[in-house]
Design an enzyme around this catalytic site. Structure first.
Site, PDB file in Angstrom:
ATOM      1  N   TYR A  14       8.783  14.797  -4.114  1.00 14.40           N
ATOM      2  CA  TYR A  14       8.643  13.708  -5.077  1.00 14.40           C
ATOM      3  C   TYR A  14       8.712  14.179  -6.539  1.00 14.40           C
ATOM      4  O   TYR A  14       8.701  13.355  -7.444  1.00 14.40           O
ATOM      5  CB  TYR A  14       7.336  12.955  -4.842  1.00 14.40           C
ATOM      6  CG  TYR A  14       7.253  12.327  -3.471  1.00 14.40           C
ATOM      7  CD1 TYR A  14       8.105  11.290  -3.101  1.00 14.40           C
ATOM      8  CD2 TYR A  14       6.338  12.782  -2.538  1.00 14.40           C
ATOM      9  CE1 TYR A  14       8.046  10.721  -1.839  1.00 14.40           C
ATOM     10  CE2 TYR A  14       6.260  12.214  -1.266  1.00 14.40           C
ATOM     11  CZ  TYR A  14       7.115  11.189  -0.929  1.00 14.40           C
ATOM     12  OH  TYR A  14       7.047  10.627   0.317  1.00 14.40           O
ATOM     13  N   HIS A  19       8.557   7.470  -9.723  1.00 11.72           N
ATOM     14  CA  HIS A  19       7.169   7.170  -9.383  1.00 11.72           C
ATOM     15  C   HIS A  19       6.228   8.301  -9.824  1.00 11.72           C
ATOM     16  O   HIS A  19       5.034   8.080  -9.953  1.00 11.72           O
ATOM     17  CB  HIS A  19       7.056   6.944  -7.875  1.00 11.72           C
ATOM     18  CG  HIS A  19       6.150   5.838  -7.466  1.00 11.72           C
ATOM     19  ND1 HIS A  19       5.835   4.759  -8.258  1.00 11.72           N
ATOM     20  CD2 HIS A  19       5.473   5.639  -6.300  1.00 11.72           C
ATOM     21  CE1 HIS A  19       5.009   3.949  -7.606  1.00 11.72           C
ATOM     22  NE2 HIS A  19       4.772   4.463  -6.418  1.00 11.72           N
ATOM     23  N   TYR A  64      -1.752  10.570  -2.608  1.00 14.19           N
ATOM     24  CA  TYR A  64      -0.615   9.661  -2.605  1.00 14.19           C
ATOM     25  C   TYR A  64      -0.964   8.476  -3.492  1.00 14.19           C
ATOM     26  O   TYR A  64      -2.116   8.107  -3.661  1.00 14.19           O
ATOM     27  CB  TYR A  64      -0.148   9.220  -1.202  1.00 14.19           C
ATOM     28  CG  TYR A  64       0.537  10.340  -0.474  1.00 14.19           C
ATOM     29  CD1 TYR A  64       1.883  10.603  -0.686  1.00 14.19           C
ATOM     30  CD2 TYR A  64      -0.172  11.167   0.381  1.00 14.19           C
ATOM     31  CE1 TYR A  64       2.514  11.666  -0.050  1.00 14.19           C
ATOM     32  CE2 TYR A  64       0.451  12.230   1.016  1.00 14.19           C
ATOM     33  CZ  TYR A  64       1.797  12.471   0.791  1.00 14.19           C
ATOM     34  OH  TYR A  64       2.413  13.517   1.407  1.00 14.19           O
ATOM     35  N   ASN A  66      -0.839   5.200  -3.491  1.00 13.66           N
ATOM     36  CA  ASN A  66      -1.571   3.992  -3.103  1.00 13.66           C
ATOM     37  C   ASN A  66      -3.065   4.201  -2.910  1.00 13.66           C
ATOM     38  O   ASN A  66      -3.812   3.239  -2.770  1.00 13.66           O
ATOM     39  CB  ASN A  66      -0.972   3.388  -1.828  1.00 13.66           C
ATOM     40  CG  ASN A  66       0.445   2.926  -2.047  1.00 13.66           C
ATOM     41  OD1 ASN A  66       0.967   2.922  -3.157  1.00 13.66           O
ATOM     42  ND2 ASN A  66       1.098   2.534  -0.977  1.00 13.66           N
ATOM     43  N   ASN A 113       0.691  -0.406  -7.032  1.00 14.19           N
ATOM     44  CA  ASN A 113      -0.319  -0.147  -6.007  1.00 14.19           C
ATOM     45  C   ASN A 113      -1.315   0.949  -6.386  1.00 14.19           C
ATOM     46  O   ASN A 113      -2.479   0.895  -5.983  1.00 14.19           O
ATOM     47  CB  ASN A 113       0.343   0.161  -4.666  1.00 14.19           C
ATOM     48  CG  ASN A 113       0.968  -1.079  -4.066  1.00 14.19           C
ATOM     49  OD1 ASN A 113       0.498  -2.190  -4.269  1.00 14.19           O
ATOM     50  ND2 ASN A 113       2.053  -0.888  -3.338  1.00 14.19           N
TER      51      ASN A 113
END
EC number: 3.1.1.29
Length: 188
Positions: A14, A19, A64, A66, A113
């Protein structure tokens, strides 16, 4: 003391994605002020240092996106800070053009989120935040595929400049206040 949290996802795959702009912003901030990100506590990778005379803790939650609130809640509780005054959260925003900043002292999750989870864990929407624009997803694209994608080459200089402005905005919040940072760095 201020806690500055950059949101992202922990796996290497990532790195550099839209994000993970919060992680990227924290990396620039840490590099600028010589803060080593070498502490693993509170479900985060952290670094302690000083920015413009103010003690800070930089944190990248490893839960993560969320579940970011789990880490943020632990940090706020452990360091006994007031999130309304001493917390800054940096994250991506698909509703802003690439590289645009939007600084606010409070607000809803706006569909993000990670922020939704932080609000749930803190029990308040009142905490300073810096949203970094990553651009709107193209028609027909899946949102997850878009935010987990990387910036095209032509956007990289704009994003680098935004990350530098984010560092300056954090300093402005720490040395002055959120309103001053909003006046200087919110793009009209």
């Amino acid at each position: 003391m201020y806690i500055i949290v950059g949101l992202g996802n922990p796996e290497r795959k990532y790195d550099g994605t839209r994000h993970n702009i919060g992680f990227s912003a924290l990396t620039v901030l840490a590099d600028t002020y010589g803060i080593s990100m070498d502490i693993k506590k509170h479900k985060a990778v952290c670094g302690k240092g000083v920015i413009e005379g103010q003690k800070v803790l930089l944190a990248m939650p490893q839960t993560y996106m969320n579940l970011s609130g789990e880490s943020v809640r632990e940090l706020v509780d452990y360091y006994k800070i007031d999130p309304e005054e001493e917390l800054i959260v940096i994250y991506d925003d698909i509703n802003l053009a690439p590289g645009k900043l939007r600084i606010r002292p409070k607000g809803s999750a706006g569909g993000h989120n990670g922020i939704k989870n932080i609000i749930a864990h803190l029990g308040t929407q009142v905490f300073p935040r810096i949203r970094v624009g990553v651009g709107e997803k193209p028609k027909g694209w899946d949102l997850a595929d878009y935010v987990l994608g990387r910036f095209p080459g032509e956007e990289e200089p704009v994003i680098r400049e935004a990350l530098e402005k984010t560092t300056k905005a954090c300093c402005e919040i720490i040395t002055a206040d959120v309103t001053s940072a909003m006046n200087k760095y919110n793009n009209k």
